[in-house]
Scaffold this motif. Structure first.
Motif, short mmCIF file in Angstrom:
data_model
loop_
_atom_site.label_atom_id
_atom_site.label_comp_id
_atom_site.label_asym_id
_atom_site.label_seq_id
_atom_site.Cartn_x
_atom_site.Cartn_y
_atom_site.Cartn_z
N TYR A 340 0.90 -0.98 -0.02
CA TYR A 340 -0.01 -0.07 0.02
C TYR A 340 0.80 1.21 -0.09
O TYR A 340 2.00 1.31 0.73
N SER A 341 0.39 2.25 -0.93
CA SER A 341 0.96 3.69 -0.80
C SER A 341 0.65 4.13 0.79
O SER A 341 -0.34 3.68 1.30
N GLU A 342 1.24 5.28 1.04
CA GLU A 342 0.85 5.85 2.27
C GLU A 342 -0.55 6.32 2.19
O GLU A 342 -1.38 6.09 3.21
N ASP A 343 -1.09 7.08 1.13
CA ASP A 343 -2.34 7.49 1.05
C ASP A 343 -3.24 6.18 0.91
O ASP A 343 -4.31 6.56 1.63
N GLN A 344 -2.96 5.14 0.37
CA GLN A 344 -3.90 4.04 0.24
C GLN A 344 -4.08 3.47 1.78
O GLN A 344 -5.25 3.24 2.11
#
Length: 357
Positions: A340-344
């Motif tokens: 996961y990206s930080e935003d996700q």
């Protein structure tokens, strides 16, 4: 049989490494079988070949009786005492029953037996030579090919290198020298079969062992390898000596070691990963060259998973082209990768992410 035949067996013993005694014993057994077939005799015969003169005799074992019921296995006492004067009733003696034309049968059988024993011995010699070399790298010359295999001439046998075990885009022609990994050695009805590979992870492991002195000395250990041959591989290493930097010694001064191995593998990219018994740290290392923010391990016997959170600009790098980097990291560590990206991660889990989620 004669002395010339015995001399021939002695030469075979010297040239092929096959015991003359083994050949003679095999011939005696085969001649017994041939005699029984041709003369329909009972099972009480043996063939004896004199080890010095080569003289051959067929001997039949018979019981001494005073009234014969089956002459194939019995002999009258008067006749027996002409051969062995001290023999008594119900004792056994051996008498010679060599047929006049048995020499011709013996000559035919001898040729078959010797050829068969030579083939068996050669199979055993090849197996002995290469059975102990499984998981080693050998070098040979391409001496044949078909649509499925290359046939590689090694020092003592012809090995098979399946086309499927070549790296993508690799091409070899007759007479080319090739090095490959012995993936298995099998004994078949046709002989010992040595199977080679250039895509097996063990091939990469042996190249590292051969090129890195610290691995040879036991100062650095290879813990795991994940390989997609011809594209990219990840090798997890650990230092067994606290004074050694395991990654640095594998890369070599100015990268010369890693470059040499990469060249041997046709440009395959190699990531040297620092192994750790801390699984969160190990997973983070395995996803290199991507930088990782957090790793959370979920131990499940059927599907152990690592949830990994990365900076927004590192997710694509962590996944890699066609998912290759993440796939190799999963193979290397044994964990399924949920990236996961930080935003996700913030949208799905909120902050902070915890082990209980």
């Amino acid at each position: 049989m004669n002395k010339d035949f015995l001399k021939a067996l002695t030469e075979i013993e010297k040239q092929k490494g096959i015991s003359k005694e083994v050949l003679l014993e095999g011939l005696e057994e085969a001649l017994v079988s041939s005699y029984k077939k041709k003369f329909n005799t009972a099972t009480n015969v043996r063939v004896d070949i004199d080890r010095k003169s080569g003289v051959m005799k067929v001997l039949s074992k018979k019981m001494v009786v005073d009234d014969i019921i089956d002459e194939r296995v019995e002999i009258l006492i008067d006749h027996a005492r002409q051969i062995h004067p001290a023999v008594q009733l119900d004792e056994f003696i051996e008498i010679e029953v060599t047929p006049k034309d048995f020499g011709r049968l013996a000559a035919q059988t001898a040729k078959q037996v010797v050829m068969m024993r030579i083939k068996e011995a050669e199979k055993a010699l090849v197996f002995d030579a290469y059975g102990g070399k499984e998981e080693e790298i050998v070098t040979g010359k391409v001496q044949g090919m078909d649509s499925s295999n290359l046939f590689v001439l090694l020092e003592q046998t012809e090995a098979i290198l399946p086309i499927s075990d070549l790296m993508p885009k690799e091409k070899f022609k007759l007479g080319d020298t090739i090095s490959a990994y012995i993936s298995r050695v099998e004994q078949t009805a046709k002989g010992t079969m040595v199977i080679l590979s250039r895509v097996h992870p063990g091939h990469l492991k042996k190249l590292f062992e051969a090129n890195i002195p610290e691995i040879q000395a036991g100062k650095v250990a290879i813990q795991s390898i994940a390989r997609e041959a011809g594209s990219r591989s990840k090798i997890a290493v650990s230092a067994q000596d606290p004074n050694v930097d395991e990654v640095a010694v594998c890369v070599g001064v100015k990268g010369h070691i890693i470059q040499s191995i990469t060249s041997e593998l046709g440009g395959e990219k190699l990531d040297i990963i620092r192994w750790s018994d801390n699984m969160e740290e190990y997973v983070a290392n395995a996803l290199a060259p991507a930088k990782v923010l957090e790793v959370h391990i979920f131990e499940d016997e059927e599907d152990p998973t690592a949830r990994v959170i990365l900076p927004n600009n590192q997710l694509t790098l962590a996944i890699g082209l066609k998912g290759l980097n993440a796939r190799l990291a999963a193979k290397l560590t044994g964990y399924k990768m949920d990236l996961y990206s930080e935003d996700q991660a913030f949208k799905q889990f909120g902050r902070p992410v915890t082990m209980a989620e």
